[in-house]
Each structure stands twice: as C-alpha cells, then as structure tokens.
Design a protein around this motif. Structure first.
Motif, PDB file in Angstrom:
ATOM      1  N   LEU A  28      61.377 102.893  20.601  1.00 33.99           N
ATOM      2  CA  LEU A  28      60.291 102.809  19.965  1.00 33.99           C
ATOM      3  C   LEU A  28      60.022 104.233  19.034  1.00 33.99           C
ATOM      4  N   ALA A  29      60.641 105.340  19.345  1.00 30.17           N
ATOM      5  CA  ALA A  29      60.271 106.551  18.780  1.00 30.17           C
ATOM      6  C   ALA A  29      61.042 106.294  17.665  1.00 30.17           C
ATOM      7  N   TYR A  30      62.447 105.805  17.720  1.00 32.86           N
ATOM      8  CA  TYR A  30      63.415 105.354  16.543  1.00 32.86           C
ATOM      9  C   TYR A  30      62.676 104.378  15.466  1.00 32.86           C
ATOM     10  N   LEU A  84      61.111  86.894  11.360  1.00 30.88           N
ATOM     11  CA  LEU A  84      61.315  88.126  10.535  1.00 30.88           C
ATOM     12  C   LEU A  84      60.501  88.285   9.556  1.00 30.88           C
ATOM     13  N   GLU A  85      59.814  87.237   8.874  1.00 32.65           N
ATOM     14  CA  GLU A  85      58.973  87.651   8.015  1.00 32.65           C
ATOM     15  C   GLU A  85      57.541  88.176   8.491  1.00 32.65           C
ATOM     16  N   LYS A  86      57.152  87.997   9.566  1.00 32.40           N
ATOM     17  CA  LYS A  86      56.012  88.529  10.177  1.00 32.40           C
ATOM     18  C   LYS A  86      56.301  90.073  10.946  1.00 32.40           C
ATOM     19  N   ALA A  87      57.376  90.549  10.746  1.00 32.45           N
ATOM     20  CA  ALA A  87      57.588  91.647  11.341  1.00 32.45           C
ATOM     21  C   ALA A  87      57.976  93.006  10.471  1.00 32.45           C
ATOM     22  N   ASP A  88      57.740  94.067  10.911  1.00 33.15           N
ATOM     23  CA  ASP A  88      58.336  95.347  10.239  1.00 33.15           C
ATOM     24  C   ASP A  88      59.521  95.977  10.518  1.00 33.15           C
ATOM     25  N   ALA A  89      59.934  95.542  12.022  1.00 29.13           N
ATOM     26  CA  ALA A  89      60.828  95.929  12.660  1.00 29.13           C
ATOM     27  C   ALA A  89      61.275  94.984  13.747  1.00 29.13           C
ATOM     28  N   VAL A  90      62.669  95.441  14.349  1.00 28.16           N
ATOM     29  CA  VAL A  90      63.174  94.365  15.432  1.00 28.16           C
ATOM     30  C   VAL A  90      63.529  95.002  16.538  1.00 28.16           C
ATOM     31  N   VAL A  91      63.310  94.585  17.720  1.00 27.65           N
ATOM     32  CA  VAL A  91      64.105  95.052  18.914  1.00 27.65           C
ATOM     33  C   VAL A  91      64.784  93.848  19.554  1.00 27.65           C
ATOM     34  N   VAL A  92      65.801  94.082  19.921  1.00 27.80           N
ATOM     35  CA  VAL A  92      66.721  93.243  20.514  1.00 27.80           C
ATOM     36  C   VAL A  92      66.866  93.343  22.074  1.00 27.80           C
ATOM     37  N   SER A 112      59.828 106.454  13.510  1.00 28.24           N
ATOM     38  CA  SER A 112      60.413 107.141  12.643  1.00 28.24           C
ATOM     39  C   SER A 112      61.117 106.460  11.383  1.00 28.24           C
ATOM     40  N   ALA A 113      61.602 105.582  11.701  1.00 32.88           N
ATOM     41  CA  ALA A 113      62.362 104.596  10.722  1.00 32.88           C
ATOM     42  C   ALA A 113      61.512 104.033   9.680  1.00 32.88           C
ATOM     43  N   THR A 114      60.104 103.698  10.124  1.00 30.74           N
ATOM     44  CA  THR A 114      59.337 102.754   9.390  1.00 30.74           C
ATOM     45  C   THR A 114      58.337 103.976   8.559  1.00 30.74           C
ATOM     46  N   ARG A 115      58.336 105.178   8.909  1.00 26.75           N
ATOM     47  CA  ARG A 115      57.632 106.165   8.300  1.00 26.75           C
ATOM     48  C   ARG A 115      58.460 106.666   7.090  1.00 26.75           C
ATOM     49  N   ALA A 116      59.671 106.403   7.221  1.00 24.68           N
ATOM     50  CA  ALA A 116      60.574 106.967   6.060  1.00 24.68           C
ATOM     51  C   ALA A 116      60.601 106.429   4.775  1.00 24.68           C
ATOM     52  N   GLY A 144      71.928  93.483   2.216  1.00 24.98           N
ATOM     53  CA  GLY A 144      70.811  93.869   1.539  1.00 24.98           C
ATOM     54  C   GLY A 144      69.822  93.242   1.478  1.00 24.98           C
ATOM     55  N   HIS A 145      69.651  92.142   2.181  1.00 22.89           N
ATOM     56  CA  HIS A 145      68.231  91.214   2.302  1.00 22.89           C
ATOM     57  C   HIS A 145      67.086  91.683   2.882  1.00 22.89           C
ATOM     58  N   THR A 146      67.432  92.722   3.722  1.00 26.01           N
ATOM     59  CA  THR A 146      66.411  93.304   4.440  1.00 26.01           C
ATOM     60  C   THR A 146      66.863  94.753   4.862  1.00 26.01           C
ATOM     61  N   ALA A 147      65.716  95.639   4.970  1.00 24.45           N
ATOM     62  CA  ALA A 147      65.989  96.972   5.379  1.00 24.45           C
ATOM     63  C   ALA A 147      65.132  97.403   6.490  1.00 24.45           C
ATOM     64  N   LYS A 148      64.810  96.328   7.285  1.00 23.54           N
ATOM     65  CA  LYS A 148      63.918  96.432   8.622  1.00 23.54           C
ATOM     66  C   LYS A 148      65.046  97.305   9.606  1.00 23.54           C
ATOM     67  N   PRO A 149      64.258  98.229  10.158  1.00 24.05           N
ATOM     68  CA  PRO A 149      65.016  98.761  11.349  1.00 24.05           C
ATOM     69  C   PRO A 149      65.376  97.860  12.386  1.00 24.05           C
TER      70      PRO A 149
END
Length: 178
Positions: A169-171, A91-99, A174-178, A120-125
C-alpha cells in the motif's frame, strides 16, 4: 485511490487470508476504494469484508456466469458479459493494481496488465503481494525474462513485488502521488 485487487475466490488457509485481511483493512482505513471481481466467497469475500469493515468503498465487476456469487451490498456492481470485458472494466475503474494469491484467472489478469504496461498502454502501478512466498517462482521467471532480453522495459518499471501488505500500500500511495 481506486485499487483493483486480482485474487482468488477460493477458501484459503489463514497464512493467505490474514495478510489479505490486513491489506484490506489498510485500504479501507486509508479512504481508498476496492475494485474487485465482485464475488462474495472465499478470499474475495475476506478482502471485501475487510475494506467495508474499515470504512472503504466496494466496486465490483462480476461476470454473467458468476453473478449468483456477487456481493449484494457493494457500492457499485457491474456484471460483464464475459471475462475479457470484466478485465477491461476492472482496469478502467482502477488507479492501481494489486495481485494477491490466486490461480489461473489471477495469473491471466496479472499478465494482461503487465502486457499493457510493457507496451505503454497504461502507467498504473502494479504490485504483486508475495504472501508466504507464493510468487517466488514467478518473480524468478520474470527476472529470467529480463536477464535474457524478453522484456523491452526494466522489470522494475512493470511490477513491484512486496512481501507485506503495508509495503504494497505504501508503494501504491507513493506511486500515484508522483
């Protein structure tokens, strides 16, 4: 973007491997980095091969008792002492997560990131890639949790369900640009 993918290391049917490969190739072609459990077997290998073959970077976080299955040619490979440290490092090394599809380990990883988001400990999509309806039951359970007041934040703020790799991936993009 550095995208952590939680997924199975099992050898799986093509109905699961084909969409995983598709997502991996899109990730690599998009110039993104895969952050994953580091294994060079099963679905983890399929995804790592797809990312590497399409120009993406590989950052693995293995765990000591599985280090013999770690991918040798990753751009970066860390070996954690235990599963708790592995999750933290992923989680530390990532900007976003896909399961993606997986068993109890994947479910454990997914619920941990959702719990962190809930508090509220992370806002990563976070996206659950619902390949072949694999997570339909979980989606129904999460909806029940929301409907019956077990989630203090809207389900849509915690996780996005996507049926197709392109949608996932599109989500994230867009979520990390916001």
């Amino acid at each position: 973007m550095r995208i952590c993918v939680f997924l199975s290391a099992a050898d799986l049917d093509e109905r699961y491997t084909a969409p995983a490969r598709d997502f991996a190739e899109r990730l690599g072609k998009g110039g993104h980095t895969l952050v994953w459990g580091g294994s060079d077997v099963g679905l983890m290998k399929v995804v790592a091969d797809g990312v590497r073959g399409s120009g993406g970077r590989l950052v693995g976080v293995s765990v000591a008792f599985l280090s013999g299955k770690a991918r040798a040619e990753a751009d970066e490979m860390v070996v954690a002492a235990d599963l708790a440290e592995r999750k933290r490092l992923l989680l530390e090394k990532a900007d976003a997560v896909v399961v993606m599809v997986g068993g109890t380990g994947t479910l454990d990883e997914a619920t941990e990131i959702l719990e962190l988001k809930k508090h509220g400990h992370t806002a990563k999509p976070v996206v659950l890639l619902n390949t072949a309806g694999f997570y339909d039951g979980l989606k129904q359970q999460f909806q029940r949790m929301e409907d019956e007041g077990f989630l203090p934040v809207p389900l849509a703020d915690l996780v996005r369900f996507a049926d197709e790799p392109a949608e996932a991936l599109a989500y994230l993009e867009s979520a990390t640009r916001a």
